[in-house]
Motif scaffolding. Sequence first.
Motif, PDB file in Angstrom:
ATOM      1  N   GLY A 116       0.786  -1.229   0.000  1.00 47.67           N
ATOM      2  CA  GLY A 116       0.000   0.000   0.000  1.00 47.67           C
ATOM      3  C   GLY A 116       0.819   1.281   0.000  1.00 47.67           C
ATOM      4  N   ASN A 117       2.125   1.180   0.141  1.00 48.08           N
ATOM      5  CA  ASN A 117       2.994   2.357   0.160  1.00 48.08           C
ATOM      6  C   ASN A 117       3.480   2.620  -1.272  1.00 48.08           C
ATOM      7  OD1 ASN A 117       4.839   4.394   0.655  1.00 48.08           O
ATOM      8  ND2 ASN A 117       5.879   3.318   2.314  1.00 48.08           N
ATOM      9  N   THR A 118       2.570   3.124  -2.105  1.00 48.09           N
ATOM     10  CA  THR A 118       2.856   3.264  -3.538  1.00 48.09           C
ATOM     11  C   THR A 118       3.983   4.245  -3.823  1.00 48.09           C
ATOM     12  OG1 THR A 118       1.046   4.851  -3.737  1.00 48.09           O
ATOM     13  CG2 THR A 118       0.554   2.564  -4.280  1.00 48.09           C
ATOM     14  N   ARG A 119       4.100   5.292  -3.045  1.00 47.58           N
ATOM     15  CA  ARG A 119       5.178   6.267  -3.281  1.00 47.58           C
ATOM     16  C   ARG A 119       6.542   5.611  -3.067  1.00 47.58           C
ATOM     17  NH1 ARG A 119       6.011  12.306  -0.729  1.00 47.58           N
ATOM     18  NH2 ARG A 119       7.729  12.826  -2.107  1.00 47.58           N
ATOM     19  N   ALA A 120       6.686   4.851  -1.987  1.00 42.59           N
ATOM     20  CA  ALA A 120       7.958   4.172  -1.724  1.00 42.59           C
ATOM     21  C   ALA A 120       8.226   3.112  -2.789  1.00 42.59           C
ATOM     22  CB  ALA A 120       7.952   3.544  -0.337  1.00 42.59           C
ATOM     23  N   ARG A 121       7.194   2.418  -3.218  1.00 45.58           N
ATOM     24  CA  ARG A 121       7.387   1.402  -4.258  1.00 45.58           C
ATOM     25  C   ARG A 121       7.902   2.026  -5.545  1.00 45.58           C
ATOM     26  NH1 ARG A 121       2.010  -1.470  -4.789  1.00 45.58           N
ATOM     27  NH2 ARG A 121       3.087  -2.467  -6.515  1.00 45.58           N
ATOM     28  N   ARG A 122       7.368   3.172  -5.932  1.00 47.38           N
ATOM     29  CA  ARG A 122       7.869   3.870  -7.132  1.00 47.38           C
ATOM     30  C   ARG A 122       9.328   4.276  -6.940  1.00 47.38           C
ATOM     31  NH1 ARG A 122       2.759   6.350  -7.078  1.00 47.38           N
ATOM     32  NH2 ARG A 122       3.647   8.173  -6.069  1.00 47.38           N
ATOM     33  N   PHE A 123       9.647   4.792  -5.754  1.00 48.73           N
ATOM     34  CA  PHE A 123      11.019   5.197  -5.451  1.00 48.73           C
ATOM     35  C   PHE A 123      11.968   4.004  -5.576  1.00 48.73           C
ATOM     36  CE2 PHE A 123      14.284   5.335  -2.077  1.00 48.73           C
ATOM     37  CZ  PHE A 123      15.077   6.355  -2.573  1.00 48.73           C
ATOM     38  N   TYR A 124      11.603   2.873  -4.962  1.00 45.11           N
ATOM     39  CA  TYR A 124      12.476   1.700  -5.016  1.00 45.11           C
ATOM     40  C   TYR A 124      12.616   1.168  -6.442  1.00 45.11           C
ATOM     41  CZ  TYR A 124      12.399   1.767   0.065  1.00 45.11           C
ATOM     42  OH  TYR A 124      12.542   2.147   1.384  1.00 45.11           O
ATOM     43  N   ASP A 125      11.561   1.237  -7.226  1.00 44.32           N
ATOM     44  CA  ASP A 125      11.667   0.855  -8.640  1.00 44.32           C
ATOM     45  C   ASP A 125      12.689   1.737  -9.349  1.00 44.32           C
ATOM     46  OD1 ASP A 125       9.751  -1.183  -8.453  1.00 44.32           O
ATOM     47  OD2 ASP A 125       8.115   0.069  -9.234  1.00 44.32           O
ATOM     48  N   LEU A 126      12.608   3.044  -9.126  1.00 43.26           N
ATOM     49  CA  LEU A 126      13.560   3.974  -9.735  1.00 43.26           C
ATOM     50  C   LEU A 126      14.992   3.733  -9.264  1.00 43.26           C
ATOM     51  CD1 LEU A 126      11.501   7.296  -9.584  1.00 43.26           C
ATOM     52  CD2 LEU A 126      12.153   6.024 -11.640  1.00 43.26           C
ATOM     53  N   MET A 127      15.134   3.232  -8.052  1.00 43.48           N
ATOM     54  CA  MET A 127      16.462   2.972  -7.492  1.00 43.48           C
ATOM     55  C   MET A 127      17.021   1.615  -7.927  1.00 43.48           C
ATOM     56  SD  MET A 127      17.456   5.656  -5.852  1.00 43.48           S
ATOM     57  CE  MET A 127      18.894   4.932  -5.096  1.00 43.48           C
ATOM     58  N   GLY A 128      16.288   0.890  -8.761  1.00 39.92           N
ATOM     59  CA  GLY A 128      16.803  -0.359  -9.305  1.00 39.92           C
ATOM     60  C   GLY A 128      16.467  -1.611  -8.520  1.00 39.92           C
ATOM     61  N   PHE A 129      15.517  -1.519  -7.599  1.00 40.39           N
ATOM     62  CA  PHE A 129      15.094  -2.699  -6.836  1.00 40.39           C
ATOM     63  C   PHE A 129      14.150  -3.544  -7.688  1.00 40.39           C
ATOM     64  CE2 PHE A 129      16.654  -0.101  -3.444  1.00 40.39           C
ATOM     65  CZ  PHE A 129      17.063  -0.982  -2.446  1.00 40.39           C
ATOM     66  N   ILE A 130      14.220  -4.854  -7.496  1.00 35.36           N
ATOM     67  CA  ILE A 130      13.420  -5.813  -8.242  1.00 35.36           C
ATOM     68  C   ILE A 130      12.604  -6.627  -7.235  1.00 35.36           C
ATOM     69  CG2 ILE A 130      13.515  -7.798  -9.802  1.00 35.36           C
ATOM     70  CD1 ILE A 130      16.434  -6.716 -10.470  1.00 35.36           C
ATOM     71  N   GLU A 131      11.313  -6.781  -7.530  1.00 39.35           N
ATOM     72  CA  GLU A 131      10.457  -7.584  -6.647  1.00 39.35           C
ATOM     73  C   GLU A 131      10.896  -9.036  -6.688  1.00 39.35           C
ATOM     74  OE1 GLU A 131       5.815  -8.979  -6.122  1.00 39.35           O
ATOM     75  OE2 GLU A 131       6.198  -7.034  -7.079  1.00 39.35           O
ATOM     76  N   ARG A 132      10.936  -9.657  -5.493  1.00 42.40           N
ATOM     77  CA  ARG A 132      11.309 -11.077  -5.443  1.00 42.40           C
ATOM     78  C   ARG A 132      10.313 -11.934  -4.673  1.00 42.40           C
ATOM     79  NH1 ARG A 132      16.333 -11.701  -1.281  1.00 42.40           N
ATOM     80  NH2 ARG A 132      15.201 -10.920   0.499  1.00 42.40           N
ATOM     81  N   GLY A 133       9.254 -11.333  -4.137  1.00 47.92           N
ATOM     82  CA  GLY A 133       8.237 -12.115  -3.452  1.00 47.92           C
ATOM     83  C   GLY A 133       7.318 -11.232  -2.623  1.00 47.92           C
ATOM     84  N   ARG A 134       6.283 -11.878  -2.081  1.00 53.80           N
ATOM     85  CA  ARG A 134       5.296 -11.179  -1.245  1.00 53.80           C
ATOM     86  C   ARG A 134       4.929 -12.066  -0.076  1.00 53.80           C
ATOM     87  NH1 ARG A 134       1.721  -7.197  -4.439  1.00 53.80           N
ATOM     88  NH2 ARG A 134       3.101  -6.658  -6.144  1.00 53.80           N
ATOM     89  N   ARG A 135       4.542 -11.412   1.013  1.00 50.18           N
ATOM     90  CA  ARG A 135       4.045 -12.134   2.183  1.00 50.18           C
ATOM     91  C   ARG A 135       3.129 -11.211   2.959  1.00 50.18           C
ATOM     92  NH1 ARG A 135       6.220 -11.011   7.236  1.00 50.18           N
ATOM     93  NH2 ARG A 135       7.998  -9.597   7.247  1.00 50.18           N
ATOM     94  N   THR A 136       2.317 -11.785   3.816  1.00 43.94           N
ATOM     95  CA  THR A 136       1.445 -10.990   4.674  1.00 43.94           C
ATOM     96  C   THR A 136       2.177 -10.756   5.996  1.00 43.94           C
ATOM     97  OG1 THR A 136      -0.519 -11.903   3.653  1.00 43.94           O
ATOM     98  CG2 THR A 136      -0.808 -10.886   5.811  1.00 43.94           C
TER      99      THR A 136
END
Length: 161
Positions: A116-136
């Motif tokens: 739910g933290n869409t602003r941080a997710r956009r920032f991390y995408d721009l910084m070159g981070f790649i999603e590797r999984g999800r959990r609750t």
Amino acid sequence: MPTVARMEEIIIRRYEASDEAAVVDLWSRAVKLAHPFIEGEGEGERARKLREIYLVAADNWVAETSGAAVGLLGLLGAEIGGLFVAPEAQGRGVGRALVEHAAALHGEVTLEVFEGNTRARRFYDLMGFIERGRRTDEETGHVLISMRRPAVRTTETVTAR
């Protein structure tokens, strides 16, 4: 003559116990903005944990401009356990400087960010981070996205003389 805005110098230094009040304040304001979907965020039990556990156990770094703390980076080895920038300092390169500091120390770095933290997710995408999984997340019930930023490899060669 047009005026040119001067970027303030960002200094990154180790956290000291005397920083506690300033970093808890910036953390509280930053997480309330970033996590409005988490009840009680930035206060109470979560603030206690920050003070008594995370500021003690993590390798913490403070970003400051003009002598004021504006960012906090908490590292658990090569994992960014927390990255918080004061709302008034967001968009000024503080978060980028803290991520680059973590990468300079560890090469590849990982983190988890709330879905739910869409602003941080956009920032991390721009910084070159790649999603590797999800959990609750057990504590909040919200989805966390696990991300990784590979170490940057340089192609320079060193010639011995």
